[in-house]
Enzyme design. Sequence first.
Site, short mmCIF file in Angstrom:
data_model
loop_
_atom_site.label_atom_id
_atom_site.label_comp_id
_atom_site.label_asym_id
_atom_site.label_seq_id
_atom_site.Cartn_x
_atom_site.Cartn_y
_atom_site.Cartn_z
N GLY A 49 78.16 23.52 6.87
CA GLY A 49 79.65 23.90 6.48
C GLY A 49 80.28 22.60 5.89
N ARG A 81 82.43 43.41 -3.95
CA ARG A 81 81.84 44.85 -3.78
C ARG A 81 82.89 46.08 -4.04
NH1 ARG A 81 76.47 43.48 -3.22
NH2 ARG A 81 75.85 41.78 -2.53
N LYS A 83 68.34 25.90 6.29
CA LYS A 83 69.03 24.79 6.30
C LYS A 83 68.10 23.51 6.33
CE LYS A 83 73.41 26.71 8.29
NZ LYS A 83 74.25 26.89 9.34
N GLU A 90 76.76 21.78 -1.56
CA GLU A 90 77.09 21.23 -0.24
C GLU A 90 77.34 22.14 0.83
OE1 GLU A 90 76.75 18.34 2.13
OE2 GLU A 90 77.51 17.24 0.23
N GLU A 112 77.65 37.28 15.28
CA GLU A 112 77.65 38.64 14.74
C GLU A 112 77.28 39.66 15.65
OE1 GLU A 112 78.62 38.89 11.66
OE2 GLU A 112 78.54 37.08 11.01
N ILE A 122 80.38 19.45 6.72
CA ILE A 122 79.81 18.24 7.05
C ILE A 122 79.01 17.65 5.55
CG2 ILE A 122 78.02 16.75 8.19
CD1 ILE A 122 78.17 18.78 10.67
N ALA A 171 90.22 14.71 -9.33
CA ALA A 171 89.23 15.53 -10.37
C ALA A 171 89.79 14.89 -11.93
CB ALA A 171 89.46 17.00 -10.18
N GLY A 180 84.13 36.01 18.03
CA GLY A 180 83.76 35.96 16.56
C GLY A 180 82.89 34.89 16.10
N ASP A 227 68.84 31.01 10.68
CA ASP A 227 69.96 30.43 9.93
C ASP A 227 69.33 28.87 9.73
OD1 ASP A 227 72.70 30.39 8.92
OD2 ASP A 227 72.53 28.78 10.63
#
Length: 421
Positions: free
Chosen positions: A127, A43, A198, A122, A183, A129, A31, A180, A194
């Site tokens: 994720g 929260r 995208k 991105e 959900e 990719i 960077a 996992g 979902d």
Amino acid sequence: MIKIGIIGVGTVGESVVKILQKNRDIISARAGKEIVVVKGAVRNLNKKRDVDIALTDNPYEITDDPGIDVVVELMGGVDEAYDVVKRALKNKKAVVTANKALLAYHRYELQNLAEDIPFEFEASVAGGIPIIKALREGLSANHIEAIKGIMNGTCNFILTKMAKEGVDFEPVLKEAQELGYAEADPTFDVEGYDAAHKLLILASIAYGIDAKPEDILIEGIKEISSLDFAFASEFGYAIKLLAIAKKRANQVELRVHPVLISKDEMIAKVDGVMNGISVIGDFVGETMYYGPGAGGDATASAVVSNLIDIARGGKCSPMLGFKRPLESGMTLASNDEIRVKYYLRVAVQDRPGILAKIAQLFGEHQISIESMLQKPKTKNTANLLLSTHECLEKDIQKALNELKNQDFIEEKPFMMRIEEN
């Protein structure tokens, strides 16, 4: 030094902090500056976090802090996230987000508000990719002819298990939840929403199309059975939930649904929780992007990549990657005008003449049958597994509406599209 504030220090947020700390030397080298998280918003301040940063339960302490250079939005949701990101941009802070739902509904408003302020996203699609960078930069010389993507790991895991083990949807969903991958309420994933969010983001970059989820065809995988995989195997197909964008002259098809696709296609070989996206450019041809589409570390990797770009002084202005309309007159194609082959599972009374009646009904709607398998259902009923030649979506829907009311039909017919081009 670039100072970062993270709004939403959950699984992904914690991983962003860890990556920046663990890989500090190589990130600083790439960077040209040190990137440091100075504050996070959560929260619940009483919940233990596996990070050592200052925390607040007020996200506006981050958006309004003059000492913070970049706001990373990982809180999820649409309305509250939109308010928070707008506030950050109005305060002239660069923004990085992984929030696909936010962008599915508000990407053009945010682009107009951001103007020359860096706004990176991105991690919102697939994720780890780098598909946003590929479309916005690497393939920017091409007209994008088509995008086909496996963009939901939960659905891909379920369909892969169903294909390999010959089992039905519900037990595999339960296993996915136990592992996992799904959900407790899996609706957003298994009903296709979902993946649709995208797809809309990618379609804006590729075509400049401003569509909302309500504007496009979205179907999920809950009704797929082991019988459908038997047909697919017999005829050389895999079954995948695909997000599809196709350019047709001056129109773009946008749709998310399960498909039968040739096992020989690269994207058909993407199994388990992995994601894969095929992009076809008019000059480059087909390029394929494969990798983990979810998970804290993979998503955080994409977030940190955007932070490095910003630290380098790089920015894409405007955020969707085009300064003027990409192509004049590009509009969203009507779902009725989709033209593909179709697969049908029809439970019928097992008596002579039924197939002829179905063929006649289809013929009245300009639909011809290409192939068929028959599987016993009970002593007096059978499942007919059919595929058609290419026809219009509006014609197959009319035929299905008539078919389900015939006296020989035992249950509502099931349909999937066959994707061949």
